[in-house]
Design an enzyme around this catalytic site. Structure first.
Site, PDB file in Angstrom:
ATOM      1  N   HIS A  68      41.516  30.932  30.328  1.00 49.26           N
ATOM      2  CA  HIS A  68      42.439  30.998  31.459  1.00 49.26           C
ATOM      3  C   HIS A  68      42.434  29.651  32.175  1.00 49.26           C
ATOM      4  CE1 HIS A  68      42.404  35.658  32.206  1.00 49.26           C
ATOM      5  NE2 HIS A  68      43.472  35.286  31.546  1.00 49.26           N
TER       6      HIS A  68
ATOM      7  N   CYS B 285      37.770  34.289  39.560  1.00 52.58           N
ATOM      8  CA  CYS B 285      38.214  35.466  38.809  1.00 52.58           C
ATOM      9  C   CYS B 285      38.143  36.745  39.637  1.00 52.58           C
ATOM     10  CB  CYS B 285      37.379  35.638  37.540  1.00 52.58           C
ATOM     11  SG  CYS B 285      37.799  34.486  36.219  1.00 52.58           S
TER      12      CYS B 285
END
Length: 258
Positions: free
Chosen positions: A157, A251
């Site tokens: 990511h 996250c």
């Protein structure tokens, strides 16, 4: 933020996840609570998304949507194990008065791969989010969306390889990106803080900044002094139990840019 009440590693969808390695949910919860309390101590409001049984990765709330100017661009997860997280996030937004909500056509994992700066929305792709989602997001947000290609599966990511510090000031790990994307980043952010491999591997770029305080993993020691030299105040936290699933500070933090 979403408490890690059901957090565990029972499948592997990134290189950090190993179901053979035990996860201590109680320790994960203590670390998560410490981060939540630090946000509150710094004067921030923390909204809580209730965890859903059977969705162990729901703690990684950044992946559930991207909010820019009060507009909510929903997620469409790449892996079936996480599909049911997306509607849970959108339900929360609808219940809390958000009206401009877009359910995406293309795969994207929220702030995992969308990183807004003052001028642009940076969009990662290569492992999870589809390049096709960039045009969809640009049309919805009305902001330029800049594509960046990730090439190292450890940094699956964008929020594991790049963090916004303030305005259009960023820090990133160059080797996580393709040659073309490195050139784009160098052109857009010539004064960026460049992270070492050690600090990237310690999830040091999975950080959250409020423009002064930069909350980052305690293991990313090499970023502390460079951040201080730029006028930021590093706030190290231990998120090591969450690292076992490939996530850290950012996250577990979805930013509500109203």
């Amino acid at each position: 933020m979403c408490p890690p009440a059901h957090f565990q590693v029972t499948y592997s969808i990134n290189p950090w996840m190993d179901p053979a390695k035990p996860v201590d949910t109680a320790v994960a919860l203590l670390q998560w609570e410490d981060l939540r309390d630090r946000y509150r101590a710094l004067g921030h409001t923390v909204e809580i998304l209730e965890p859903v049984p059977g969705l162990p990765d729901m703690v990684f709330s950044a992946n559930g949507a991207t909010v820019v100017d009060g507009k909510v661009f929903g997620a469409r997860f790449a892996n079936a194990e996480r599909w049911d997280e997306a509607p849970a996030h959108l339900e929360w937004f609808r219940a809390h008065g958000y009206t401009e909500i877009h359910e995406p056509e293309h795969v994207n994992e929220g702030e995992g791969d969308f990183t807004p700066t003052a001028s642009w929305v940076l969009a990662g792709a290569g492992f999870r989010s589809s390049p096709a989602v960039r045009a969809e997001a640009q049309e919805f947000f009305g902001r330029p969306v800049i594509g960046l290609e990730l090439i190292d599966p450890r940094y699956y990511h964008l929020d594991t390889a790049l963090a916004v510090l303030d305005g259009d000031e960023v820090m990133y790990y160059p080797e996580a990106f393709s040659a073309g994307s490195r050139a784009v980043l160098a052109r857009m952010f010539p004064d960026a803080l460049l992270a070492t491999e050690d600090d990237a591997r310690a999830f040091g770029l999975n950080a959250v900044s409020d423009g002064l305080h930069v909350i980052l993993p305690v293991q990313a020691t090499g970023l502390v002094q460079p951040l201080r030299e730029r006028g930021f105040e590093p706030v190290p936290v231990d998120m090591s139990e969450l690292h076992k699933a490939g996530g850290s500070v950012k996250c577990v933090t979805q930013e509500l840019r109203d």
